[in-house]
Design an enzyme around this catalytic site. Sequence first.
Site, mmCIF file in Angstrom:
data_model
loop_
_atom_site.group_PDB
_atom_site.id
_atom_site.type_symbol
_atom_site.label_atom_id
_atom_site.label_comp_id
_atom_site.label_asym_id
_atom_site.label_seq_id
_atom_site.Cartn_x
_atom_site.Cartn_y
_atom_site.Cartn_z
ATOM 1 N N SER A 148 -8.972 -2.666 4.096
ATOM 2 C CA SER A 148 -9.096 -1.208 4.065
ATOM 3 C C SER A 148 -10.544 -0.801 4.270
ATOM 4 C CB SER A 148 -8.609 -0.669 2.721
ATOM 5 O OG SER A 148 -8.925 0.709 2.596
ATOM 6 N N TYR A 161 -9.068 -0.010 -6.601
ATOM 7 C CA TYR A 161 -8.594 -0.368 -5.258
ATOM 8 C C TYR A 161 -9.743 -0.932 -4.420
ATOM 9 C CZ TYR A 161 -6.164 0.221 -0.763
ATOM 10 O OH TYR A 161 -5.574 0.009 0.470
#
Length: 249
Positions: A148, A161
């Site tokens: 990501s 995250y």
Amino acid sequence: MENLNDYLPQSVTGKNILITGGSTGIGRATALLLSGLGANVIIVGQNEQHLSDSRADLSKKAKGEVYSIKADLSTEEGIMNLFDQVNIHFAKLDVLVNNAALAAGNTEDGNYEEWQKVINTNLTAYIACSAEAVKQMNGEGHIINIGSMSADVREETGSVYVATKSAIQGFSEAFRKQINKKGIKVTLIEPGAVDTDMQEQPTDEKKEKVKKLEMLIADDIAVSVLYCLSQPKRCDVVDLKIRPHLQLI
């Protein structure tokens, strides 16, 4: 794109491919694309309805074999059971796409148990699935880790995250050095914002962002996976960052 295989340096036809998180979003789009080009695909997920729906869609377009496996990749038992079943379906594994991940906020949004599940799913499962995949690749294969942009942007609203996706960066780089000599490629793909279930905005809002070039669609990442898999043996796509044109980060 019906004759796409005619233009690819390396065809995915007949390849045995395992996609975690394959029942929704990027994983599902990747499974649809690769199976439509003749790959044999196993998708993995936790939601039985999502798996059933995706398997039905895959079966309509697939030119290879299609299987679905329900597994909780946050547990050792789930991963071991998954690869036992992979071994039943495939004599050899050619490609692993590590894609299953859970969204997470910052440390004010959760507790130890929730963080542990996120870390187990987003990081430990990538490591464990990669280790098991190497055993079933028999000296040649390709592992693609879906990371990501959060690993670079490190937004304050998603520190948990961010921690997992930053770790995937380091793991991918070191793991490639470890296993390339065995004939196995490792690629890290880091998308920007993508219109998937992980994005919590209303559907109409996400569609508007896509229209404004501020968000990608899952198919964009699926084609990127295909590009990486299609390169000749001499060529490794090591790190691929894909962001919406107007996501200025």
